[in-house]
Enzyme design. Sequence first.
Site, short mmCIF file in Angstrom:
data_model
loop_
_atom_site.label_atom_id
_atom_site.label_comp_id
_atom_site.label_asym_id
_atom_site.label_seq_id
_atom_site.Cartn_x
_atom_site.Cartn_y
_atom_site.Cartn_z
CG ASP A 192 -2.29 1.24 0.94
OD1 ASP A 192 -3.26 0.86 1.13
OD2 ASP A 192 -2.02 1.96 1.39
CD GLU A 252 -4.73 3.64 -1.17
OE1 GLU A 252 -5.55 4.02 -2.59
OE2 GLU A 252 -4.82 4.92 -0.47
CG ASN A 265 -4.42 11.30 -5.71
OD1 ASN A 265 -3.32 11.25 -6.73
ND2 ASN A 265 -5.12 10.33 -5.05
CG HIS A 290 -6.92 12.86 -8.83
ND1 HIS A 290 -7.31 11.84 -8.31
CD2 HIS A 290 -7.98 14.30 -8.30
CE1 HIS A 290 -8.29 12.15 -7.15
NE2 HIS A 290 -8.57 13.43 -7.12
CG ASP A 327 -3.83 8.41 -12.93
OD1 ASP A 327 -4.20 7.89 -11.45
OD2 ASP A 327 -4.84 8.73 -13.32
#
Lengths: 306, 117
Positions: free
Chosen positions: A169, A212, A177, A182, A186
């Site tokens: 994680d 994530e 973010n 965003h 990504d």
Amino acid sequence: MKVLIVDDSPVTLALAQARLRDENLDVLCAQGGVEGLEKTRKEHPDLILLDLKMPDLSGYEVCERIKSDPELGSIPIIFLTASDSVEDKVKGLDMGAVDYVAKPFDPVELSARVRAALRVKRLQDLLNLRAQLDPLTELWNRQAMETRLRQEWARTSRHEEVLAFLMMDVDHFKKVNDTYGHPAGDRVLCAMAHVLTVQCRESDLACRYGGEEFAVILPGADSHEAAHLAERCREDVEQLALPAQDRVIRVTASFGVADSKDLVSRDDLLHHADAALYRAKREGRNRVIVWEPYIADTTVPREVTS
Amino acid sequence: MTDTNNTDIEIPDVLFSEYESIPTIAGILHVFLDSLPDMVETMHAAMDGGDSETLASLAHQIKGAGGGYGYPSITEAALKLEHSAKESDWELARLHLVQLELLCVSAYRGKHAPAGG
């Protein structure tokens, strides 16, 4: 691509094989229905040319068994039939065959029908593959992971082997973010996927578990070996420097690892890795924790883990 | 629709495969031709024993293969034999079997003693 011809007559087999030789195909032959079924299970061909009338097992029976097997059901079948009966042809198509070719077959027609069936098969395979991939990272998606885990768990149990499961994680991903937007988030996720792809063995299956969070199935590995992989990934992630606007994004990741030793359910394997991951978060993140029995009582709701 | 009852099949002395010029087929003609003597013999035995099922089944096999190897007349003769065997019309079946056998011999001759031989 691999084409299996099933016919009780060696004369027809030789002819069909010769006819398809120029199509640049890997052509396999099975003399009779029983051998046809065996070779289908063993070779997983992309297309089967199946004779209707065979003394040991009829083409209908072979077709029925293949279509009812979840592992083989998607293999297209073309019936080869010397029968003039419309009923025979309709029955074959109704049973799931994609086409039929009348014997004696015209060489050009046989090749054209085989090419057409293989074109459709290629598209089906592509769609099937797409449906199993995460579109952003192009890792396997969670559904594909669950299917593979079910298969690997069954195989591992059968052969009394071991299987490890790793969860990863991204630490404080929400902050990435919120700070960089965003699209930058990504890019971080794609970089994570790249780290996993580089570090995993060919036999491992890395997937985007959701958000994530990522997971890796490691067939034949115990948690000790999985922890080594996790540690290499952790170091790689720590070294990442992703340019964003006029700054550089740096991230870390936490890892939880478990294996299947002494477990009776694959759900337990997931819970153990998940609990170890939570433990890694709680102990300060950017670390690898291997599941131990003392962790068992520390599981908390998933949303707390990021 | 094919008339499966008539006996009108031309039987040449030498019969060549229509696919003789295709190397992949020319190279395996022997697989078909070499299988014929045993099949014809078994069909004669089936006829003598009144076994119409075996007779029809073997005729069905030859029907499926003949044209594919470039011998449409063999497929045609086998189709007639299959039909007469299924009808248990022994008199006609015997005639069709003889025709089929003669065609097989001509094809064998065509393969082993080509044109003018």
